[in-house]
Design an enzyme around this catalytic site. Structure first.
Site, PDB file in Angstrom:
ATOM      1  N   HIS A 172       0.864  -1.185   0.000  1.00 39.89           N
ATOM      2  CA  HIS A 172       0.000   0.000   0.000  1.00 39.89           C
ATOM      3  C   HIS A 172       0.902   1.238   0.000  1.00 39.89           C
ATOM      4  O   HIS A 172       2.014   1.191   0.545  1.00 39.89           O
ATOM      5  CB  HIS A 172      -0.841  -0.047   1.282  1.00 39.89           C
ATOM      6  CG  HIS A 172      -1.890   1.009   1.396  1.00 39.89           C
ATOM      7  ND1 HIS A 172      -1.623   2.283   1.818  1.00 39.89           N
ATOM      8  CD2 HIS A 172      -3.217   0.970   1.154  1.00 39.89           C
ATOM      9  CE1 HIS A 172      -2.740   2.983   1.834  1.00 39.89           C
ATOM     10  NE2 HIS A 172      -3.728   2.210   1.432  1.00 39.89           N
ATOM     11  N   ASP A 183       3.357  -4.350   8.005  1.00 35.86           N
ATOM     12  CA  ASP A 183       2.094  -3.641   7.869  1.00 35.86           C
ATOM     13  C   ASP A 183       0.978  -4.657   8.121  1.00 35.86           C
ATOM     14  O   ASP A 183       0.719  -5.528   7.288  1.00 35.86           O
ATOM     15  CB  ASP A 183       2.022  -3.059   6.442  1.00 35.86           C
ATOM     16  CG  ASP A 183       0.686  -2.402   6.154  1.00 35.86           C
ATOM     17  OD1 ASP A 183      -0.257  -2.578   6.951  1.00 35.86           O
ATOM     18  OD2 ASP A 183       0.593  -1.712   5.126  1.00 35.86           O
ATOM     19  N   GLN A 235      -4.179  -5.284   7.129  1.00 33.47           N
ATOM     20  CA  GLN A 235      -5.155  -6.240   6.593  1.00 33.47           C
ATOM     21  C   GLN A 235      -5.074  -7.609   7.260  1.00 33.47           C
ATOM     22  O   GLN A 235      -5.845  -8.503   6.901  1.00 33.47           O
ATOM     23  CB  GLN A 235      -4.967  -6.398   5.070  1.00 33.47           C
ATOM     24  CG  GLN A 235      -5.176  -5.140   4.263  1.00 33.47           C
ATOM     25  CD  GLN A 235      -6.618  -4.637   4.281  1.00 33.47           C
ATOM     26  OE1 GLN A 235      -7.545  -5.341   4.672  1.00 33.47           O
ATOM     27  NE2 GLN A 235      -6.806  -3.392   3.874  1.00 33.47           N
ATOM     28  N   LYS A 295     -10.288  -0.599  10.599  1.00 32.59           N
ATOM     29  CA  LYS A 295     -10.443  -1.810   9.770  1.00 32.59           C
ATOM     30  C   LYS A 295     -10.770  -3.022  10.623  1.00 32.59           C
ATOM     31  O   LYS A 295     -10.866  -4.139  10.115  1.00 32.59           O
ATOM     32  CB  LYS A 295      -9.157  -2.066   8.980  1.00 32.59           C
ATOM     33  CG  LYS A 295      -8.835  -0.978   7.942  1.00 32.59           C
ATOM     34  CD  LYS A 295      -7.663  -1.395   7.100  1.00 32.59           C
ATOM     35  CE  LYS A 295      -6.983  -0.241   6.402  1.00 32.59           C
ATOM     36  NZ  LYS A 295      -7.686   0.228   5.217  1.00 32.59           N
ATOM     37  N   CYS A 334      -4.723   2.358  -3.706  1.00 34.79           N
ATOM     38  CA  CYS A 334      -3.461   2.869  -3.135  1.00 34.79           C
ATOM     39  C   CYS A 334      -2.315   1.888  -3.344  1.00 34.79           C
ATOM     40  O   CYS A 334      -1.435   1.743  -2.479  1.00 34.79           O
ATOM     41  CB  CYS A 334      -3.598   3.209  -1.649  1.00 34.79           C
ATOM     42  SG  CYS A 334      -4.847   4.441  -1.311  1.00 34.79           S
TER      43      CYS A 334
HETATM   44  N1  7TS Z   1      -1.652  -0.789   4.641  1.00 33.24           N
HETATM   45  C1  7TS Z   1      -2.551  -1.572   4.046  1.00 33.24           C
HETATM   46  C2  7TS Z   1      -2.184  -2.973   3.661  1.00 33.24           C
HETATM   47  C3  7TS Z   1      -3.832  -1.078   3.805  1.00 33.24           C
HETATM   48  O1  7TS Z   1      -4.731  -1.860   3.211  1.00 33.24           O
HETATM   49  C4  7TS Z   1      -4.147   0.251   4.183  1.00 33.24           C
HETATM   50  C5  7TS Z   1      -5.485   0.864   3.889  1.00 33.24           C
HETATM   51  C6  7TS Z   1      -3.173   1.004   4.822  1.00 33.24           C
HETATM   52  C7  7TS Z   1      -1.924   0.458   5.023  1.00 33.24           C
HETATM   53  C8  7TS Z   1      -3.423   2.399   5.305  1.00 33.24           C
HETATM   54  O2  7TS Z   1      -4.321   2.390   6.363  1.00 33.24           O
HETATM   55  P1  7TS Z   1      -4.766   3.781   7.010  1.00 33.24           P
HETATM   56  O3  7TS Z   1      -5.752   3.391   8.047  1.00 33.24           O
HETATM   57  O4  7TS Z   1      -3.550   4.413   7.535  1.00 33.24           O
HETATM   58  O5  7TS Z   1      -5.375   4.573   5.892  1.00 33.24           O
HETATM   59  N2  7TS Z   1      -6.131   0.287   2.810  1.00 33.24           N
HETATM   60  C9  7TS Z   1      -7.184   0.785   2.155  1.00 33.24           C
HETATM   61  C10 7TS Z   1      -7.766   0.126   1.092  1.00 33.24           C
HETATM   62  O6  7TS Z   1      -7.399  -0.963   0.664  1.00 33.24           O
HETATM   63  N3  7TS Z   1      -8.782   0.854   0.639  1.00 33.24           N
HETATM   64  O7  7TS Z   1      -8.858   1.998   1.358  1.00 33.24           O
HETATM   65  C11 7TS Z   1      -7.868   1.951   2.308  1.00 33.24           C
END
Ligand code: 7TS
Length: 418
Positions: free
Chosen positions: A133, A210, A213, A236, A376
């Site tokens: 990401h 990371d 997910q 999430k 992303c």
């Molecule tokens: N890493 C992964 C693997 C992600 O899927 C996401 C967000 C992030 C980092 C960033 O998370 P945040 O909470 O800091 O924004 N992924 C997604 C997505 O797949 N669609 O919208 C956000």
């Protein structure tokens, strides 16, 4: 029963009860029951979490770690209890290893600044993968720019799994950091964290995982992962937005310089210099997202009540069902591993030449929420050689019936747009 009393030991075999716990799932969308298939972007929240946030706001809001009056002590107690719940949830050895951030993105940036600026020199290398990401790419690019370092990328095989031979070739004595996702938000691929961490440690690199997910979807225990840092987001995993987590090994965290400076993170402030508080306060400058952290603790209670093993197995069944059903859709190209056990519940696909945004718009008319775009992950989409994909991502509240409706919805898309 008031919403706050919603039982949190709901079993996934009682799907009606699970779904009833999520008020947002009770509504219709464009005259159809809402089918929410975008939990990889952000999950929905159960009554239990909504109630925890509302209860804090209406009953005991005050700033934390400051007042000696009851409200502040109560808020501080609940905030620190949330930290303990999160620590226990991922098997951290001590609650001080949990730092509340805004989200995964901020957690990764914290490591890039606070560890990276102190340890990465000109000519050093930072190893990432092509399935990251952007939040696990750009933070390291900024570090590389500041320090004169170079980024390397582990490639993927045709099935969307990391090519571990390329990992071995790219790992060198100059590799200071290896940062990679536990589970891809597009391909669903689950990566062998312990194997990669052991190889990275063998060359003396720091391992940053990371977990955005993975932590919401499967049991994750940091003692078994073998990583040095793990980042994830509350929103999430049935929690609110505005709160995320950085777990770090205490011996590393305790030697790190602060990321952000301000109130709460100091020990003594002189006109010219300051000394800093111990971990975790050193990394929580300013007033934190108090209610959100408390509600994240409630989300952890909710997930524990169901059981992370049960959630993982439920999603595995959904993935198997989805793989079978999507294989029957003409012209559908699915990305990522073919074997359900190698992947989590995010399924990205294209449908002939139909633009993913058009597919998502027609599905929306049928009450089905999916995401379309590059999610992303632009380097990954360049590797897949498509500008965008449609992604259906599932969570504990999704059902096989909903996936059948997705497949029927795709047949409708092809009639309308094909
Ligand atoms: N890493 C992964 C693997 C992600 O899927 C996401 C967000 C992030 C980092 C960033 O998370 P945040 O909470 O800091 O924004 N992924 C997604 C997505 O797949 N669609 O919208 C956000």
């Amino acid at each position: 029963m008031s919403s706050g009393d919603t039982p949190i030991s709901t079993r996934l075999s009682d799907m009606a009860a699970v779904r009833e716990a999520f008020p947002i799932l009770q509504q219709q969308m464009h005259g159809q029951p809402l089918i929410f298939l975008d939990s990889a972007a952000s999950s929905q929240r159960p009554h239990h979490v909504i109630h925890a946030l509302a209860d804090y706001m209406s009953r005991y809001h005050a700033n934390v770690h400051r007042g000696v009056y009851w409200l502040s002590e109560e808020a501080t107690y609940a905030y620190e209890q949330a930290r303990e719940k999160v620590a226990h949830f991922i098997g951290a050895r001590r609650p001080e290893e949990i730092i509340f951030t805004r989200n995964t993105t901020e957690a990764i940036n914290l490591v890039a600044y606070a560890w990276g600026d102190a340890h990465v020199q000109a000519g050093d290398r930072i190893l990432l993968t092509l399935m990251e990401h952007h939040s696990n790419i750009v933070a390291w690019q900024l570090l590389a720019e500041r320090r004169g370092a170079v980024l390397d990328y582990v490639t993927l095989d045709a099935d969307g799994r990391l090519d571990l031979d390329s990992l071995d070739q790219l790992l060198t004595e100059r590799t200071r950091i290896v940062a990679f996702t536990h589970q891809s938000n597009v391909l669903g691929t689950i990566n062998p964290v312990a194997t990669i961490a052991a190889r990275a440690h063998a060359v003396g690199a720091l391992v940053v995982v990371d977990g955005a997910q993975s932590v919401p979807h499967m049991p994750v225990n940091v003692a078994e992962l073998g990583a040095d840092f793990l980042a994830f987001s509350g929103h999430k995993m049935c929690g609110p937005t505005g709160v995320g987590v950085l777990w770090g090994r205490y011996d590393i965290l305790s030697t790190m310089h602060p990321f952000l400076g301000g109130g709460s993170m100091i020990s003594y402030v002189d006109e010219q210099r300051s000394t800093y508080a111990d971990v975790p306060q050193r990394f929580e400058a300013g007033t934190p997202a108090i209610g959100e952290a408390i509600a994240l603790g409630a989300a952890v209670d909710f997930l524990n009540g169901i059981g992370m093993d049960a959630i993982y197995h439920h999603e595995q069944e959904l993935v198997q069902h989805a793989l079978q059903q999507l294989a029957t859709v003409p012209n559908l190209t699915l990305y990522g591993p073919r074997a359900a056990e190698q992947r989590g519940a995010a399924l990205a696909f294209t449908l002939g030449n139909i633009h993913p945004h058009d597919i998502a718009a027609v599905l929306d008319q049928q009450g089905i929420a999916v995401r379309a775009g590059h999610h992303c992950t632009q380097p990954l989409h360049r590797l897949l050689d498509v500008p965008a994909t449609v992604r259906a991502s599932m969570y504990l509240y999704n059902t096989a019936d909903e996936l059948d409706r997705l497949v029927a919805g795709l047949a409708h898309v092809q009639r309308v747009l094909g």
